[in-house]
Enzyme design. Sequence first.
Site, short mmCIF file in Angstrom:
data_model
loop_
_atom_site.label_atom_id
_atom_site.label_comp_id
_atom_site.label_asym_id
_atom_site.label_seq_id
_atom_site.Cartn_x
_atom_site.Cartn_y
_atom_site.Cartn_z
N HIS A 1 0.86 -1.19 0.00
CA HIS A 1 0.00 0.00 0.00
C HIS A 1 0.88 1.23 0.00
CE1 HIS A 1 -3.35 2.70 0.86
NE2 HIS A 1 -2.53 3.31 1.71
N SER A 2 0.53 2.22 -0.81
CA SER A 2 1.24 3.49 -0.83
C SER A 2 0.38 4.55 -0.18
CB SER A 2 1.57 3.89 -2.27
OG SER A 2 2.00 5.23 -2.33
N THR B 1 -4.71 4.47 -8.41
CA THR B 1 -4.37 3.35 -9.29
C THR B 1 -5.55 2.97 -10.20
OG1 THR B 1 -2.75 2.50 -7.73
CG2 THR B 1 -3.62 0.94 -9.34
#
Length: 437
Positions: A81-82, A119
Site C-alpha cells: 500500500h502506498s 491506481t
Amino acid sequence: MSVRATLSRLRRGEAPGAEALAAFAEGLAEGTVSDAQAGAFAMGVCHTSLGSSGRAALTRAMRDGGEVLHWDLPGPVVDKHSTGGVGDCVSLVLAPALAACGAYVPMISGRGLGHTGGTLDKLAAIPGFRTEMQADELQSIVGRVGCAIVGATADIAPADRRLYAVRDVTGTVESLDLIVASILAKKLAEGPEALVLDVKTGSGAFMADETAARALAAALVETGQANGVMTSAILTDMSQPAATSAGNALEVIAAMEALTEPDGRAALRLVALTKALGGELLALGGLAVDAEDGAERIGRALGSGAAAETFGRMVQAQGGPGDFPDRWRDRLPAAPVVAELRADRPGVVARIDTRALGEAVVELGGGRLREDDRIDPTVGISHLVSLGMVVGEGQPLARVHAADGPSAERAAAQVAGAIRFTPGPVTPPALIQETLR
C-alpha cells in the site's frame, strides 16, 4: 459498552477498550451508529489516542466487520500500500513483477482524490479494463494469472467506508489512529500473509513532514504485525514524482516503459522503487533470502519480459485488449494538444514542488477534488526533468498534455513555477530512505 458510554470515555480523555471499539465498529458496519456519533467518535480519537493496542483492536474490528478473503494457493499472498503521491504508478509494475516471481497479489486499490493520483483511475485509461468485481472473480483471476488490481466492494470493511466519509467532512482525516485503521482494515481484508507499506515523504506526499511520515510508518508496521500479518514499511522520497509523468494514460505509458524497457532513463526511479518494495515482499513471503536477493529477482522478472507478459495476461483477464503488451501505444488515448515547456535560462534543477504538479494535473481534468468529478484520462505532464539534472537554455523541461490550448498554457505556467534552478550541483534525496520492520 454502549455507543454513548464509548463517546463519554473519549470525552473524558480515556481510550476505550477492545470490546468497546469492536462494538462501535460493528455498529458502523450495520448502520446502528449514526453519522453524528461517528463524527463524535472521530473527533474524540483526534484528541485522545487509542494507543497501540487500541489501534490494533479497531483495525481488527473494522476488518472483521465485512468480507475477509481466504486463500489456498501454492505461493504466498502479498500486497503493498502506498500513502499516495504524484506520478506513482508503481502498483502497475510491482503486481505483475511479484506474480512473475511466484507470489500472488490481490491488490485492492482506490481512486485519486486531491493532488494524488489513484491506481484505479490509471487502469481506467486502458480500454475495457474492469476494476469492479466480486470476491470469487478476483480470487479466480489471482489464481490463474498471479495478480489482479481491483476496487473494494461494499462488503470489504464497510465500517471504514462510513467512518471515512464522516472524517472527510469533520476535519478529522489526519488522525494517526484513524489513518492506520482505515488503511489496514481494507488491506488485511485481502487475507495477505505479508504486506509492505510505501510511506512517502516530501513535497508531493500526503504527509510531507518526515517525522510525521515515520510515525505513521511505525504505527502501520506495529498494527499489521499485531494482527498476524508480516508487515514492514519503507520510507520513500516524494520530493519529485516517482515516474517522469503524471496523469492517468501517461502513467500507464510510464509503467509499460518500466515493464518493457527497465534500463531506460524514464524508468529509473520507478524500477528502483519497484525493486525495493518487491524485494522486501519476496523476503517476507519466503521467496527470497533477504530483501536484496528479492530485489534482484524482481529485476530479472522485469529484464526478462516475464513481468510484462504477466501484466498483459492480467489486462486481458480483467476485460482489456488481449494484445495490450504488444500494442499499448496504440491502445491508450491521447490528448489533442501537447505543448513543450522549455527552460528560459540554464541551471541545475534544485527543487520541484511536486504537490503543485499534482494540482496542475487536477486542473487539466486529470484528477478529482470531489468523488463525483469526471476524469479526462489523456491529460497530464510527461518527460519531466528530475532533481540534479543540468538544463541548458531552451532545453525541454516537460510536456503538457491538455484538452485545449488555453488549458495547456495555464498548466505550463504552473509547471514552470514548480521548478526551481540553482547554478551549482545538486544531490537529490535518496529514493529509499529507511525500512521499518
